[in-house]
Write a protein that holds these residues in place. Structure first.
Motif, PDB file in Angstrom:
ATOM      1  N   ASP A 154       0.824  -1.210   0.000  1.00  0.00           N
ATOM      2  CA  ASP A 154       0.000   0.000   0.000  1.00  0.00           C
ATOM      3  C   ASP A 154       0.861   1.264   0.000  1.00  0.00           C
ATOM      4  O   ASP A 154       0.583   2.226   0.708  1.00  0.00           O
ATOM      5  CB  ASP A 154      -0.946   0.000   1.202  1.00  0.00           C
ATOM      6  CG  ASP A 154      -2.095   0.995   1.039  1.00  0.00           C
ATOM      7  OD1 ASP A 154      -2.504   1.239  -0.111  1.00  0.00           O
ATOM      8  OD2 ASP A 154      -2.556   1.547   2.051  1.00  0.00           O
ATOM      9  N   ILE A 155       1.896   1.257  -0.830  1.00  0.00           N
ATOM     10  CA  ILE A 155       2.834   2.377  -0.896  1.00  0.00           C
ATOM     11  C   ILE A 155       2.379   3.372  -1.973  1.00  0.00           C
ATOM     12  O   ILE A 155       2.002   2.987  -3.075  1.00  0.00           O
ATOM     13  CB  ILE A 155       4.255   1.874  -1.221  1.00  0.00           C
ATOM     14  CG1 ILE A 155       4.772   0.966  -0.110  1.00  0.00           C
ATOM     15  CG2 ILE A 155       5.211   3.037  -1.460  1.00  0.00           C
ATOM     16  CD1 ILE A 155       4.949   1.654   1.224  1.00  0.00           C
ATOM     17  N   ASP A 156       2.432   4.651  -1.642  1.00  0.00           N
ATOM     18  CA  ASP A 156       2.079   5.693  -2.608  1.00  0.00           C
ATOM     19  C   ASP A 156       3.230   5.995  -3.559  1.00  0.00           C
ATOM     20  O   ASP A 156       3.016   6.166  -4.766  1.00  0.00           O
ATOM     21  CB  ASP A 156       1.683   6.984  -1.876  1.00  0.00           C
ATOM     22  CG  ASP A 156       0.424   6.821  -1.058  1.00  0.00           C
ATOM     23  OD1 ASP A 156      -0.670   6.814  -1.655  1.00  0.00           O
ATOM     24  OD2 ASP A 156       0.526   6.685   0.180  1.00  0.00           O
ATOM     25  N   GLY A 167       4.905  -4.584  -7.056  1.00  0.00           N
ATOM     26  CA  GLY A 167       3.995  -5.331  -6.204  1.00  0.00           C
ATOM     27  C   GLY A 167       3.678  -4.693  -4.871  1.00  0.00           C
ATOM     28  O   GLY A 167       2.764  -5.155  -4.168  1.00  0.00           O
ATOM     29  N   VAL A 168       4.406  -3.638  -4.481  1.00  0.00           N
ATOM     30  CA  VAL A 168       4.144  -3.022  -3.175  1.00  0.00           C
ATOM     31  C   VAL A 168       3.392  -1.698  -3.305  1.00  0.00           C
ATOM     32  O   VAL A 168       3.005  -1.107  -2.293  1.00  0.00           O
ATOM     33  CB  VAL A 168       5.454  -2.792  -2.382  1.00  0.00           C
ATOM     34  CG1 VAL A 168       6.210  -4.097  -2.236  1.00  0.00           C
ATOM     35  CG2 VAL A 168       6.324  -1.721  -3.016  1.00  0.00           C
ATOM     36  N   LEU A 169       3.180  -1.230  -4.544  1.00  0.00           N
ATOM     37  CA  LEU A 169       2.485   0.040  -4.747  1.00  0.00           C
ATOM     38  C   LEU A 169       0.980  -0.119  -4.659  1.00  0.00           C
ATOM     39  O   LEU A 169       0.413  -1.137  -5.087  1.00  0.00           O
ATOM     40  CB  LEU A 169       2.839   0.627  -6.113  1.00  0.00           C
ATOM     41  CG  LEU A 169       4.230   1.243  -6.273  1.00  0.00           C
ATOM     42  CD1 LEU A 169       4.538   1.462  -7.746  1.00  0.00           C
ATOM     43  CD2 LEU A 169       4.335   2.546  -5.504  1.00  0.00           C
ATOM     44  N   ARG A 170       0.330   0.871  -4.119  1.00  0.00           N
ATOM     45  CA  ARG A 170      -1.135   0.903  -4.153  1.00  0.00           C
ATOM     46  C   ARG A 170      -1.580   1.198  -5.591  1.00  0.00           C
ATOM     47  O   ARG A 170      -0.784   1.673  -6.414  1.00  0.00           O
ATOM     48  CB  ARG A 170      -1.657   1.988  -3.219  1.00  0.00           C
ATOM     49  CG  ARG A 170      -1.300   3.393  -3.668  1.00  0.00           C
ATOM     50  CD  ARG A 170      -2.150   4.440  -2.982  1.00  0.00           C
ATOM     51  NE  ARG A 170      -1.759   5.789  -3.367  1.00  0.00           N
ATOM     52  CZ  ARG A 170      -2.095   6.383  -4.509  1.00  0.00           C
ATOM     53  NH1 ARG A 170      -2.829   5.725  -5.404  1.00  0.00           N
ATOM     54  NH2 ARG A 170      -1.700   7.613  -4.779  1.00  0.00           N
ATOM     55  N   PRO A 171      -2.861   0.953  -5.938  1.00  0.00           N
ATOM     56  CA  PRO A 171      -3.341   1.311  -7.276  1.00  0.00           C
ATOM     57  C   PRO A 171      -3.096   2.797  -7.553  1.00  0.00           C
ATOM     58  O   PRO A 171      -3.411   3.660  -6.736  1.00  0.00           O
ATOM     59  CB  PRO A 171      -4.839   1.001  -7.208  1.00  0.00           C
ATOM     60  CG  PRO A 171      -4.941  -0.089  -6.177  1.00  0.00           C
ATOM     61  CD  PRO A 171      -3.885   0.244  -5.158  1.00  0.00           C
ATOM     62  N   GLY A 172      -2.483   3.071  -8.698  1.00  0.00           N
ATOM     63  CA  GLY A 172      -2.164   4.446  -9.049  1.00  0.00           C
ATOM     64  C   GLY A 172      -0.879   4.961  -8.448  1.00  0.00           C
ATOM     65  O   GLY A 172      -0.546   6.144  -8.597  1.00  0.00           O
TER      66      GLY A 172
END
Length: 309
Positions: free
Chosen positions: A204-206, A222-227
Protein backbone atom coordinates in the motif's frame (compact mmCIF):
# COMPACT_ATOMS: atom_id res chain seq x y z
CA UNK A 1 46.36 25.88 -10.43
CA UNK A 2 46.25 22.19 -9.57
CA UNK A 3 43.72 19.81 -11.08
CA UNK A 4 43.29 16.07 -10.76
CA UNK A 5 43.08 14.28 -14.10
CA UNK A 6 42.18 10.69 -14.78
CA UNK A 7 44.70 8.89 -17.00
CA UNK A 8 43.62 5.26 -16.75
CA UNK A 9 40.59 3.07 -16.28
CA UNK A 10 41.27 1.37 -12.96
CA UNK A 11 44.62 0.27 -11.59
CA UNK A 12 46.67 1.83 -8.82
CA UNK A 13 47.61 4.94 -10.82
CA UNK A 14 44.15 6.27 -11.56
CA UNK A 15 44.74 9.97 -10.93
CA UNK A 16 47.60 12.42 -11.19
CA UNK A 17 47.81 16.00 -9.96
CA UNK A 18 49.16 18.53 -12.42
CA UNK A 19 49.31 22.25 -13.07
CA UNK A 20 46.79 23.79 -15.45
CA UNK A 21 45.86 27.29 -16.61
CA UNK A 22 43.42 29.06 -14.34
CA UNK A 23 39.88 28.98 -15.75
CA UNK A 24 38.35 32.31 -16.78
CA UNK A 25 34.68 32.92 -16.08
CA UNK A 26 32.45 33.75 -19.04
CA UNK A 27 29.58 36.23 -18.77
CA UNK A 28 27.03 34.98 -16.20
CA UNK A 29 29.70 32.68 -14.73
CA UNK A 30 31.57 32.96 -11.46
CA UNK A 31 35.01 31.68 -10.55
CA UNK A 32 34.96 29.64 -7.34
CA UNK A 33 37.97 28.86 -5.18
CA UNK A 34 37.04 25.37 -4.08
CA UNK A 35 37.19 24.37 -0.41
CA UNK A 36 35.58 20.93 -0.64
CA UNK A 37 34.44 18.49 -3.32
CA UNK A 38 31.71 15.90 -2.82
CA UNK A 39 32.23 12.49 -4.40
CA UNK A 40 29.46 10.38 -5.89
CA UNK A 41 29.19 6.75 -7.06
CA UNK A 42 28.38 7.97 -10.58
CA UNK A 43 31.93 9.33 -10.81
CA UNK A 44 33.40 5.90 -10.10
CA UNK A 45 31.13 4.48 -12.82
CA UNK A 46 32.25 7.14 -15.28
CA UNK A 47 35.88 6.46 -14.44
CA UNK A 48 35.31 2.76 -14.98
CA UNK A 49 33.77 3.39 -18.40
CA UNK A 50 30.31 2.00 -17.58
CA UNK A 51 28.57 4.71 -19.57
CA UNK A 52 30.21 7.43 -21.65
CA UNK A 53 28.40 10.54 -20.41
CA UNK A 54 31.44 12.74 -20.98
CA UNK A 55 33.57 10.72 -23.39
CA UNK A 56 36.73 8.71 -22.85
CA UNK A 57 39.59 9.54 -20.46
CA UNK A 58 41.61 11.56 -19.84
CA UNK A 59 39.10 13.96 -18.33
CA UNK A 60 38.55 15.78 -15.06
CA UNK A 61 35.72 14.48 -12.91
CA UNK A 62 33.80 16.34 -10.22
CA UNK A 63 30.55 18.30 -9.87
CA UNK A 64 29.66 18.83 -6.21
CA UNK A 65 31.62 21.83 -4.98
CA UNK A 66 31.61 24.31 -2.11
CA UNK A 67 33.89 27.31 -1.91
CA UNK A 68 34.36 31.06 -2.07
CA UNK A 69 33.67 33.28 -5.08
CA UNK A 70 36.96 34.54 -6.49
CA UNK A 71 35.57 36.54 -9.41
CA UNK A 72 32.08 37.38 -10.67
CA UNK A 73 32.61 39.82 -13.53
CA UNK A 74 29.14 40.15 -15.04
CA UNK A 75 26.54 38.77 -12.66
CA UNK A 76 24.63 40.48 -9.87
CA UNK A 77 23.97 37.19 -8.10
CA UNK A 78 27.32 36.88 -6.32
CA UNK A 79 30.24 39.00 -5.24
CA UNK A 80 33.86 38.04 -4.52
CA UNK A 81 34.07 36.59 -1.05
CA UNK A 82 30.59 35.02 -1.10
CA UNK A 83 30.46 31.41 0.13
CA UNK A 84 28.61 29.26 -2.40
CA UNK A 85 27.89 25.65 -3.28
CA UNK A 86 26.23 23.73 -6.07
CA UNK A 87 26.43 21.18 -8.88
CA UNK A 88 27.54 23.04 -12.01
CA UNK A 89 26.85 21.75 -15.52
CA UNK A 90 25.97 18.12 -14.72
CA UNK A 91 26.11 15.92 -16.76
CA UNK A 92 28.46 18.05 -18.86
CA UNK A 93 32.04 18.37 -17.68
CA UNK A 94 32.43 20.79 -14.76
CA UNK A 95 36.03 19.83 -13.87
CA UNK A 96 35.21 19.97 -10.19
CA UNK A 97 38.34 18.16 -9.02
CA UNK A 98 40.29 21.41 -9.02
CA UNK A 99 41.25 24.37 -6.89
CA UNK A 100 39.34 26.80 -9.14
CA UNK A 101 36.10 26.07 -10.98
CA UNK A 102 34.18 28.30 -13.40
CA UNK A 103 30.46 27.75 -12.89
CA UNK A 104 27.26 29.27 -14.30
CA UNK A 105 25.92 31.57 -11.61
CA UNK A 106 22.51 29.90 -11.84
CA UNK A 107 24.01 26.56 -10.82
CA UNK A 108 25.13 27.87 -7.43
CA UNK A 109 23.47 29.23 -4.29
CA UNK A 110 24.77 30.93 -1.18
CA UNK A 111 26.04 28.48 1.41
CA UNK A 112 24.12 28.73 4.68
CA UNK A 113 26.27 29.55 7.70
CA UNK A 114 25.00 26.40 9.43
CA UNK A 115 26.78 24.18 6.87
CA UNK A 116 30.52 23.71 6.68
CA UNK A 117 32.09 23.60 3.23
CA UNK A 118 32.53 19.85 3.69
CA UNK A 119 28.83 19.36 4.44
CA UNK A 120 27.73 21.71 1.67
CA UNK A 121 29.85 19.92 -0.94
CA UNK A 122 28.26 16.62 0.03
CA UNK A 123 24.71 17.82 -0.62
CA UNK A 124 24.04 18.89 -4.25
CA UNK A 125 23.82 15.71 -6.36
CA UNK A 126 22.18 13.57 -3.67
CA UNK A 127 19.93 16.40 -2.47
CA UNK A 128 18.81 17.43 -5.95
CA UNK A 129 18.18 13.81 -6.96
CA UNK A 130 15.98 13.24 -3.91
CA UNK A 131 14.20 16.60 -4.24
CA UNK A 132 13.51 16.30 -7.96
CA UNK A 133 12.28 12.74 -7.46
CA UNK A 134 10.07 13.28 -4.42
CA UNK A 135 8.91 16.88 -4.91
CA UNK A 136 8.99 17.59 -8.63
CA UNK A 137 8.12 14.17 -10.06
CA UNK A 138 6.15 12.37 -7.34
CA UNK A 139 4.58 15.36 -5.60
CA UNK A 140 4.82 13.70 -2.18
CA UNK A 141 2.41 15.24 0.32
CA UNK A 142 1.31 14.85 3.91
CA UNK A 143 0.13 11.35 4.78
CA UNK A 144 1.72 9.59 1.80
CA UNK A 145 3.44 6.29 2.40
CA UNK A 146 6.91 6.49 0.87
CA UNK A 147 9.36 3.63 0.42
CA UNK A 148 13.01 4.63 -0.05
CA UNK A 149 15.25 1.87 -1.35
CA UNK A 150 18.80 2.21 -0.06
CA UNK A 151 18.15 4.54 2.85
CA UNK A 152 21.70 4.30 4.14
CA UNK A 153 23.32 5.70 1.00
CA UNK A 154 23.93 9.26 -0.15
CA UNK A 155 20.62 9.85 -1.92
CA UNK A 156 18.71 7.58 0.44
CA UNK A 157 19.48 9.26 3.77
CA UNK A 158 18.67 12.68 2.30
CA UNK A 159 15.46 11.36 0.70
CA UNK A 160 14.24 10.06 4.06
CA UNK A 161 14.54 13.54 5.53
CA UNK A 162 12.90 15.31 2.59
CA UNK A 163 9.97 12.89 2.63
CA UNK A 164 9.56 13.39 6.39
CA UNK A 165 9.65 17.16 5.94
CA UNK A 166 6.83 16.79 3.39
CA UNK A 167 4.75 14.96 6.00
CA UNK A 168 5.12 11.43 4.65
CA UNK A 169 5.30 8.14 6.52
CA UNK A 170 8.70 6.81 5.48
CA UNK A 171 9.77 3.19 5.13
CA UNK A 172 13.26 2.33 3.95
CA UNK A 173 15.28 -0.71 3.00
CA UNK A 174 18.76 -0.94 4.50
CA UNK A 175 21.09 -3.57 5.90
CA UNK A 176 20.63 -4.41 9.56
CA UNK A 177 23.90 -2.70 10.40
CA UNK A 178 22.46 0.61 9.16
CA UNK A 179 19.17 0.43 11.11
CA UNK A 180 20.22 2.92 13.77
CA UNK A 181 21.70 5.20 11.11
CA UNK A 182 18.52 5.50 9.02
CA UNK A 183 16.26 5.70 12.07
CA UNK A 184 18.37 8.67 13.14
CA UNK A 185 17.29 10.46 9.97
CA UNK A 186 13.61 9.85 10.66
CA UNK A 187 12.69 6.53 9.03
CA UNK A 188 9.44 5.23 10.53
CA UNK A 189 10.12 1.63 9.48
CA UNK A 190 13.29 -0.15 8.41
CA UNK A 191 13.28 -3.34 6.33
CA UNK A 192 16.53 -5.30 6.61
CA UNK A 193 16.89 -6.47 3.02
CA UNK A 194 19.53 -9.01 4.06
CA UNK A 195 16.95 -10.86 6.18
CA UNK A 196 13.55 -10.02 4.70
CA UNK A 197 12.10 -9.70 1.19
CA UNK A 198 10.66 -6.20 1.07
CA UNK A 199 7.76 -7.40 -1.08
CA UNK A 200 6.62 -9.57 1.85
CA UNK A 201 7.14 -6.83 4.44
CA UNK A 202 5.37 -3.80 3.04
CA UNK A 203 2.48 -2.76 0.80
CA UNK A 204 0.00 0.00 0.00
CA UNK A 205 2.83 2.38 -0.90
CA UNK A 206 2.08 5.69 -2.61
CA UNK A 207 5.62 6.47 -3.81
CA UNK A 208 8.75 4.34 -4.18
CA UNK A 209 12.08 6.11 -4.61
CA UNK A 210 14.63 3.63 -5.94
CA UNK A 211 18.39 4.16 -5.67
CA UNK A 212 19.38 0.49 -6.06
CA UNK A 213 18.33 -0.62 -9.53
CA UNK A 214 18.38 -4.18 -10.85
CA UNK A 215 15.29 -6.27 -10.18
CA UNK A 216 14.35 -3.96 -7.28
CA UNK A 217 12.64 -1.66 -9.78
CA UNK A 218 10.40 -4.35 -11.26
CA UNK A 219 9.68 -6.02 -7.91
CA UNK A 220 8.57 -2.72 -6.42
CA UNK A 221 5.51 -2.85 -8.65
CA UNK A 222 4.00 -5.33 -6.20
CA UNK A 223 4.14 -3.02 -3.17
CA UNK A 224 2.48 0.04 -4.75
CA UNK A 225 -1.14 0.90 -4.15
CA UNK A 226 -3.34 1.31 -7.28
CA UNK A 227 -2.16 4.45 -9.05
CA UNK A 228 1.11 4.48 -7.13
CA UNK A 229 4.28 6.01 -8.50
CA UNK A 230 7.81 4.60 -8.77
CA UNK A 231 10.68 7.04 -9.27
CA UNK A 232 14.07 5.53 -10.01
CA UNK A 233 17.50 7.12 -10.26
CA UNK A 234 18.90 4.01 -11.95
CA UNK A 235 16.66 3.18 -14.94
CA UNK A 236 15.77 6.50 -16.52
CA UNK A 237 14.62 5.26 -19.93
CA UNK A 238 13.41 1.65 -19.92
CA UNK A 239 10.46 1.20 -22.33
CA UNK A 240 9.73 -2.31 -21.08
CA UNK A 241 9.43 -1.21 -17.47
CA UNK A 242 7.42 1.86 -18.41
CA UNK A 243 4.94 -0.35 -20.32
CA UNK A 244 4.71 -2.86 -17.46
CA UNK A 245 3.92 -0.15 -14.91
CA UNK A 246 1.41 1.51 -17.20
CA UNK A 247 -0.38 -1.79 -17.84
CA UNK A 248 -0.70 -2.27 -14.08
CA UNK A 249 -2.18 1.20 -13.62
CA UNK A 250 0.95 2.59 -11.97
CA UNK A 251 3.25 5.49 -12.81
CA UNK A 252 6.93 5.03 -13.64
CA UNK A 253 9.46 7.87 -13.77
CA UNK A 254 13.19 7.79 -14.27
CA UNK A 255 15.21 10.73 -13.06
CA UNK A 256 18.51 12.11 -14.30
CA UNK A 257 19.44 14.93 -11.96
CA UNK A 258 20.13 18.37 -13.38
CA UNK A 259 21.22 21.74 -11.96
CA UNK A 260 18.31 23.49 -10.28
CA UNK A 261 18.74 26.66 -8.17
CA UNK A 262 15.12 26.56 -7.01
CA UNK A 263 15.54 23.06 -5.60
CA UNK A 264 18.94 24.00 -4.13
CA UNK A 265 17.30 26.88 -2.28
CA UNK A 266 14.61 24.46 -1.13
CA UNK A 267 17.31 22.23 0.33
CA UNK A 268 18.91 25.24 2.03
CA UNK A 269 15.53 26.07 3.54
CA UNK A 270 15.23 22.61 5.06
CA UNK A 271 18.79 22.86 6.39
CA UNK A 272 18.03 26.20 8.03
CA UNK A 273 14.85 24.78 9.56
CA UNK A 274 16.84 21.92 11.09
CA UNK A 275 14.99 19.35 8.96
CA UNK A 276 17.91 18.25 6.78
CA UNK A 277 21.51 17.29 7.39
CA UNK A 278 23.99 15.39 5.26
CA UNK A 279 26.24 12.68 6.68
CA UNK A 280 29.87 12.58 5.60
CA UNK A 281 31.40 9.18 6.23
CA UNK A 282 34.98 10.25 5.56
CA UNK A 283 37.04 13.13 4.20
CA UNK A 284 40.24 12.89 2.16
CA UNK A 285 42.84 15.50 1.28
CA UNK A 286 42.87 16.62 -2.36
CA UNK A 287 45.89 14.39 -3.01
CA UNK A 288 44.02 11.36 -1.63
CA UNK A 289 41.44 11.16 -4.41
CA UNK A 290 42.62 7.70 -5.54
CA UNK A 291 42.06 6.32 -2.02
CA UNK A 292 38.62 7.93 -1.96
CA UNK A 293 37.71 6.28 -5.27
CA UNK A 294 38.84 2.90 -4.00
CA UNK A 295 36.32 3.34 -1.19
CA UNK A 296 33.67 4.39 -3.72
CA UNK A 297 34.41 1.24 -5.72
CA UNK A 298 33.92 -0.91 -2.63
CA UNK A 299 30.34 0.35 -2.25
CA UNK A 300 28.05 0.13 0.80
CA UNK A 301 28.88 3.66 1.90
CA UNK A 302 27.07 5.37 4.74
CA UNK A 303 26.35 8.84 3.44
CA UNK A 304 29.05 10.67 1.45
CA UNK A 305 32.79 11.01 0.86
CA UNK A 306 34.44 14.43 0.48
CA UNK A 307 37.77 15.81 -0.75
CA UNK A 308 39.15 18.84 1.08
CA UNK A 309 41.50 21.55 -0.14
Amino acid sequence: MRVITQHALGGPEVFTIEDAPEPRPLPTEVLVRVKAIGLNPVEARLRAGEFPLIGKPPFILGWDISGVVEDAPQTWRFRPGDEVFGMPLFPRVAKGYAELVASPALHLVHKPASLTHVEASALPIVGLTAWQGLVDLAGVSKGDRVLVHGGGGGVGHVAIQIAKALGAYVITTASGSKREFVEGFGADEVIDYTAVDFTDAVGDIDVVLDTIGGDTVERSLGVLRPGGHLVTATAEDDPELIAKYKAAGMRFSGIAVDPDPVALRGLVGLVEQGKLRVHVQETFPFEGVADAHRLLDAGHLQGKLVLTL
